[in-house]
Design a protein around this motif. Structure first.
Motif, PDB file in Angstrom:
ATOM      1  N   PHE A 110      47.562  20.135  39.985  1.00  0.00           N
ATOM      2  CA  PHE A 110      48.326  20.335  38.754  1.00  0.00           C
ATOM      3  C   PHE A 110      47.754  19.512  37.606  1.00  0.00           C
ATOM      4  CE2 PHE A 110      51.768  19.063  35.871  1.00  0.00           C
ATOM      5  CZ  PHE A 110      52.208  20.312  35.450  1.00  0.00           C
ATOM      6  N   PHE A 111      47.613  18.201  37.820  1.00  0.00           N
ATOM      7  CA  PHE A 111      47.150  17.345  36.734  1.00  0.00           C
ATOM      8  C   PHE A 111      45.650  17.524  36.479  1.00  0.00           C
ATOM      9  CE2 PHE A 111      51.075  15.098  37.889  1.00  0.00           C
ATOM     10  CZ  PHE A 111      51.648  14.983  36.633  1.00  0.00           C
ATOM     11  N   GLY A 112      44.884  17.885  37.515  1.00  0.00           N
ATOM     12  CA  GLY A 112      43.458  18.135  37.309  1.00  0.00           C
ATOM     13  C   GLY A 112      43.219  19.332  36.415  1.00  0.00           C
ATOM     14  N   PHE A 130      40.629  11.148  26.418  1.00  0.00           N
ATOM     15  CA  PHE A 130      41.601  10.605  27.366  1.00  0.00           C
ATOM     16  C   PHE A 130      41.402  11.214  28.753  1.00  0.00           C
ATOM     17  CE2 PHE A 130      45.673  11.113  29.576  1.00  0.00           C
ATOM     18  CZ  PHE A 130      46.062   9.782  29.691  1.00  0.00           C
ATOM     19  N   ALA A 131      41.227  12.527  28.812  1.00  0.00           N
ATOM     20  CA  ALA A 131      41.065  13.209  30.094  1.00  0.00           C
ATOM     21  C   ALA A 131      39.788  12.773  30.796  1.00  0.00           C
ATOM     22  CB  ALA A 131      41.063  14.724  29.882  1.00  0.00           C
ATOM     23  N   MET A 132      38.696  12.647  30.050  1.00  0.00           N
ATOM     24  CA  MET A 132      37.428  12.290  30.669  1.00  0.00           C
ATOM     25  C   MET A 132      37.381  10.816  31.077  1.00  0.00           C
ATOM     26  SD  MET A 132      35.735  14.989  31.145  1.00  0.00           S
ATOM     27  CE  MET A 132      37.376  15.654  31.534  1.00  0.00           C
ATOM     28  N   ILE A 133      38.036   9.945  30.326  1.00  0.00           N
ATOM     29  CA  ILE A 133      38.126   8.540  30.741  1.00  0.00           C
ATOM     30  C   ILE A 133      38.945   8.425  32.023  1.00  0.00           C
ATOM     31  CG2 ILE A 133      39.116   6.289  30.130  1.00  0.00           C
ATOM     32  CD1 ILE A 133      38.339   6.861  27.241  1.00  0.00           C
ATOM     33  N   THR A 134      40.053   9.181  32.084  1.00  0.00           N
ATOM     34  CA  THR A 134      40.865   9.208  33.298  1.00  0.00           C
ATOM     35  C   THR A 134      40.062   9.732  34.480  1.00  0.00           C
ATOM     36  OG1 THR A 134      42.859   9.612  31.963  1.00  0.00           O
ATOM     37  CG2 THR A 134      42.991  10.085  34.322  1.00  0.00           C
ATOM     38  N   ALA A 135      39.281  10.776  34.249  1.00  0.00           N
ATOM     39  CA  ALA A 135      38.451  11.336  35.309  1.00  0.00           C
ATOM     40  C   ALA A 135      37.376  10.355  35.749  1.00  0.00           C
ATOM     41  CB  ALA A 135      37.811  12.639  34.838  1.00  0.00           C
ATOM     42  N   LEU A 136      36.797   9.644  34.796  1.00  0.00           N
ATOM     43  CA  LEU A 136      35.773   8.661  35.128  1.00  0.00           C
ATOM     44  C   LEU A 136      36.347   7.547  35.999  1.00  0.00           C
ATOM     45  CD1 LEU A 136      32.874   7.669  34.733  1.00  0.00           C
ATOM     46  CD2 LEU A 136      33.636   6.471  32.681  1.00  0.00           C
ATOM     47  N   ILE A 137      37.553   7.087  35.661  1.00  0.00           N
ATOM     48  CA  ILE A 137      38.214   6.068  36.471  1.00  0.00           C
ATOM     49  C   ILE A 137      38.488   6.603  37.870  1.00  0.00           C
ATOM     50  CG2 ILE A 137      40.332   4.707  36.724  1.00  0.00           C
ATOM     51  CD1 ILE A 137      40.456   4.562  33.672  1.00  0.00           C
ATOM     52  N   GLY A 138      38.973   7.848  37.930  1.00  0.00           N
ATOM     53  CA  GLY A 138      39.294   8.440  39.225  1.00  0.00           C
ATOM     54  C   GLY A 138      38.090   8.579  40.128  1.00  0.00           C
ATOM     55  N   ILE A 139      36.949   8.920  39.560  1.00  0.00           N
ATOM     56  CA  ILE A 139      35.733   9.086  40.361  1.00  0.00           C
ATOM     57  C   ILE A 139      35.120   7.737  40.730  1.00  0.00           C
ATOM     58  CG2 ILE A 139      33.359   9.945  40.272  1.00  0.00           C
ATOM     59  CD1 ILE A 139      34.379  12.306  38.650  1.00  0.00           C
ATOM     60  N   SER A 140      35.234   6.764  39.840  1.00  0.00           N
ATOM     61  CA  SER A 140      34.576   5.466  40.041  1.00  0.00           C
ATOM     62  C   SER A 140      35.340   4.544  40.980  1.00  0.00           C
ATOM     63  CB  SER A 140      34.384   4.772  38.686  1.00  0.00           C
ATOM     64  OG  SER A 140      33.659   5.583  37.791  1.00  0.00           O
ATOM     65  N   PRO A 183      40.274  13.458  43.747  1.00  0.00           N
ATOM     66  CA  PRO A 183      40.169  14.918  43.614  1.00  0.00           C
ATOM     67  C   PRO A 183      40.698  15.432  42.282  1.00  0.00           C
ATOM     68  CG  PRO A 183      41.849  14.314  45.238  1.00  0.00           C
ATOM     69  CD  PRO A 183      41.073  13.080  44.915  1.00  0.00           C
ATOM     70  N   MET A 184      41.706  14.773  41.719  1.00  0.00           N
ATOM     71  CA  MET A 184      42.201  15.164  40.394  1.00  0.00           C
ATOM     72  C   MET A 184      41.099  15.010  39.355  1.00  0.00           C
ATOM     73  SD  MET A 184      45.309  13.486  38.171  1.00  0.00           S
ATOM     74  CE  MET A 184      44.326  12.028  37.783  1.00  0.00           C
ATOM     75  N   ALA A 185      40.349  13.932  39.431  1.00  0.00           N
ATOM     76  CA  ALA A 185      39.248  13.710  38.492  1.00  0.00           C
ATOM     77  C   ALA A 185      38.154  14.760  38.669  1.00  0.00           C
ATOM     78  CB  ALA A 185      38.681  12.306  38.698  1.00  0.00           C
ATOM     79  N   GLN A 186      37.836  15.092  39.911  1.00  0.00           N
ATOM     80  CA  GLN A 186      36.814  16.107  40.169  1.00  0.00           C
ATOM     81  C   GLN A 186      37.244  17.471  39.627  1.00  0.00           C
ATOM     82  OE1 GLN A 186      36.664  15.678  44.415  1.00  0.00           O
ATOM     83  NE2 GLN A 186      35.043  14.147  44.366  1.00  0.00           N
TER      84      GLN A 186
END
Length: 308
Positions: A110-112, A130-140, A183-186
């Motif tokens: 949903f959030f991804g 905001f979305a890409m920073i959140t995704a970067l945190i999620g992947i890192s 997985p949300m970040a991906q």
């Protein structure tokens, strides 16, 4: 379509057989003995235990017996538990891991999709950053590190979020979020790139020129076609989350499948190690098979490729 499904089923069965075979060979090739940890065990008791669990037989015979048992759905008896078989342990732990995994899956999807869609619609603007920073945190940040951070900075001192345990819905919130973040970040990154590509297609421009509201253009045309790459990766994500993150379950003291897997390694419980590993492999392959079939329903062009 039938030919495509039969081909995928055959590949899946071969893959499961390879997983079973490799797991068996690696387990029996590992140094050490599950019963040698008992320092003062008499020789007679030691030999009786090896005979009870079939370890006195040649490896080839053990392999054939193990294959026959798995075909019957029997993962064997635990070497350490006196009251439960491997099947009973999996039956007790998997529903907990599955419940947590399903919650994490819905959160991630949903959030991804939401983050990826907004990032594409507002490219190079605040929602995109905001979305890409959140995704970067999620992947890192690994899930177990995120779990520890959530315990330290949110659960600690909180009257609502528990530090661990299982029972109420609030026990699932922090571990499910920790599992869902990567997985949300991906999904968000994949959805953004796919959405940007689709938004530049001619049929989107045609839909806009007809005067359709922006919401309908995005919902009926853009999201439907952008989500195809996301569907292709849902099989692996679903399998991972359904079985559960073994480390996350350990951190939050959740009595899921991870508890038995970790304890089986420390106890050198061969049947339990092989049972949980093979069980995970079967779920993974099954989810990939379901994903392939669902993908052909979403995108009928796959049928042509699959039937060649």
């Amino acid at each position: 379509m039938l030919k495509f499904i039969l081909k995928r089923v055959s590949i899946s069965l071969i893959t499961i057989w390879v997983i079973i075979s490799v797991t068996f060979l690696l387990m029996h090739a590992a140094p050490g003995d599950p019963f040698r940890k008992e320092n003062k065990m008499p020789a007679g008791v030691y030999e009786n235990l090896r005979k009870k669990y079939g370890l006195d037989k040649p490896k080839s015979e053990q392999y054939v017996i193990y294959l026959k048992n798995i075909l019957k759905g029997d993962f064997g008896a635990s070497m350490k538990s006196k009251t439960e078989t491997v099947n009973q342990m999996i039956s007790r732990g998997f529903p907990i891991s599955a419940r947590l995994g399903i919650q994490a899956l819905f959160t991630a999807v949903f959030f991804g999709i939401l983050l990826g869609t907004f990032a594409a619609l507002y490219q190079n603007k605040f929602p995109d950053y905001f979305a890409m920073i959140t995704a970067l945190i999620g992947i890192s940040v690994p899930s177990f590190i995120m779990g520890i951070l959530l315990l330290q900075f949110i659960a600690k001192g909180s009257s609502f979020f528990p530090m661990g345990g299982w029972g109420e819905f609030k026990h699932t919130l922090l571990p499910a979020f920790a599992m869902a973040l990567m997985p949300m970040a991906q999904i968000a990154r994949l959805m953004r790139s796919s959405m940007l590509e689709v938004m530049g297609q001619d049929y989107i421009k045609t839909a806009r020129s007809k005067g359709l509201p922006k919401f309908l253009v995005i919902w009926r045309h853009a999201i439907k076609n952008s989500i195809l790459p996301v569907v292709s990766m849902l099989g692996v994500i679903t399998a991972n989350l359904l079985v559960g993150s073994f480390i996350i379950e350990r951190i939050f003291a959740i009595p899921g499948l991870g508890k038995f897997f970790v304890s089986s390694i420390s106890n050198r419980d061969y049947p339990l190690i092989m049972g949980t590993t093979v069980f995970y492999g079967i779920i993974l392959v099954t989810m990939l098979l379901i994903t392939d079939i669902c993908y052909t329903l979403v995108d009928p062009r796959i049928k042509v490729v699959g039937d060649d």
